[in-house]
Scaffold this motif. Structure first.
Motif, mmCIF file in Angstrom:
data_model
loop_
_atom_site.group_PDB
_atom_site.id
_atom_site.type_symbol
_atom_site.label_atom_id
_atom_site.label_comp_id
_atom_site.label_asym_id
_atom_site.label_seq_id
_atom_site.Cartn_x
_atom_site.Cartn_y
_atom_site.Cartn_z
ATOM 1 N N GLY A 30 0.786 -1.225 0.000
ATOM 2 C CA GLY A 30 0.000 0.000 0.000
ATOM 3 C C GLY A 30 0.816 1.272 0.000
ATOM 4 N N VAL A 31 2.138 1.151 0.006
ATOM 5 C CA VAL A 31 3.022 2.322 -0.036
ATOM 6 C C VAL A 31 4.263 1.926 -0.800
ATOM 7 N N SER A 32 4.816 2.873 -1.525
ATOM 8 C CA SER A 32 5.998 2.578 -2.317
ATOM 9 C C SER A 32 7.243 3.022 -1.580
ATOM 10 N N PHE A 33 8.102 2.070 -1.229
ATOM 11 C CA PHE A 33 9.354 2.423 -0.592
ATOM 12 C C PHE A 33 10.284 3.151 -1.553
ATOM 13 N N ASP B 234 8.802 6.804 -0.823
ATOM 14 C CA ASP B 234 8.694 7.317 0.542
ATOM 15 C C ASP B 234 9.984 7.134 1.342
ATOM 16 N N ALA B 235 10.063 7.857 2.429
ATOM 17 C CA ALA B 235 11.132 7.631 3.398
ATOM 18 C C ALA B 235 10.711 6.498 4.330
ATOM 19 N N VAL B 236 11.648 5.655 4.657
ATOM 20 C CA VAL B 236 11.388 4.569 5.599
ATOM 21 C C VAL B 236 12.374 4.692 6.744
ATOM 22 N N GLY B 237 11.829 4.811 7.924
ATOM 23 C CA GLY B 237 12.668 4.976 9.099
ATOM 24 C C GLY B 237 12.581 3.784 10.019
ATOM 25 N N TYR C 81 10.825 -0.766 15.352
ATOM 26 C CA TYR C 81 9.706 -0.461 14.476
ATOM 27 C C TYR C 81 10.206 0.145 13.162
ATOM 28 N N CYS C 82 9.549 -0.200 12.084
ATOM 29 C CA CYS C 82 9.762 0.552 10.847
ATOM 30 C C CYS C 82 8.546 1.441 10.613
ATOM 31 N N ALA C 83 8.766 2.519 9.889
ATOM 32 C CA ALA C 83 7.714 3.487 9.649
ATOM 33 C C ALA C 83 7.936 4.141 8.297
ATOM 34 N N ALA C 84 6.852 4.586 7.673
ATOM 35 C CA ALA C 84 6.924 5.215 6.365
ATOM 36 C C ALA C 84 6.466 6.661 6.445
ATOM 37 N N SER C 85 7.163 7.501 5.678
ATOM 38 C CA SER C 85 6.846 8.925 5.658
ATOM 39 C C SER C 85 6.854 9.413 4.222
ATOM 40 N N ASP D 140 6.561 11.945 14.758
ATOM 41 C CA ASP D 140 5.364 12.566 14.191
ATOM 42 C C ASP D 140 5.513 12.882 12.704
ATOM 43 N N GLU D 141 6.677 12.632 12.150
ATOM 44 C CA GLU D 141 6.882 12.817 10.713
ATOM 45 C C GLU D 141 6.544 11.558 9.924
ATOM 46 N N TYR D 142 6.248 10.490 10.636
ATOM 47 C CA TYR D 142 5.929 9.211 9.997
ATOM 48 C C TYR D 142 4.460 8.879 10.213
ATOM 49 N N GLY D 143 3.782 8.568 9.130
ATOM 50 C CA GLY D 143 2.350 8.345 9.223
ATOM 51 C C GLY D 143 1.937 6.897 9.349
ATOM 52 N N TYR D 144 2.840 5.990 9.001
ATOM 53 C CA TYR D 144 2.501 4.568 9.019
ATOM 54 C C TYR D 144 3.578 3.810 9.779
#
Length: 123
Positions: free
Chosen positions: A26-29, A32-35, A93-97, A108-112
């Motif tokens: 559902g998101v393209s790495f 997007d940024a992945v943290g 945790y990984c997260a996408a922004s 708070d810069e990461y939404g998922y």
């Protein structure tokens, strides 16, 4: 719908290595940024590093022990962790922004977010 799943955590002895994976749907790495973040019991969630189309960025506390890479074809991001110490014990945790023009470092810069994977380093 965006879905991130981490894997690869476990128990490792001090000085050892682990590689965590973060698979996305559902998101393209590629775009997007992945943290990666970690949270130890009783502590705040801590930034570990991020990867964007520009490259990678790590906090000074991580130095060169950790490395983030990406497989666009598999939409997977990896966190290679070397020279682990008990202080690295945490849920990772990984997260996408979508803020990929710079290097997002705040939660708070990461939404998922993924559900997290436990890393335990024994002494």
């Amino acid at each position: 719908q965006v879905h991130l799943v981490e894997s690869g955590g476990g128990l490792v002895q001090a000085g050892g290595s682990l590689r965590l994976s973060c698979v996305a749907s559902g998101v393209s790495f590629r775009r997007d940024a992945v943290g990666w973040f970690r949270q130890a019991p009783g502590k705040e969630r801590e930034f570990v590093g991020t990867i964007t189309w520009r490259g990678t960025y790590y906090p000074e506390s991580i130095e060169s022990r950790f490395a983030i890479s990406r497989d666009n074809a598999e939409n997977t991001v990896y966190l290679q962790m070397n020279s682990l110490s008990p202080e690295d014990t945490a849920v990772y945790y990984c997260a996408a922004s979508s803020d990929s023009f710079y290097y997002p470092t705040r939660t708070d810069e990461y939404g998922y977010w993924g559900q997290g994977t436990q890393v335990t380093v024994s002494s």
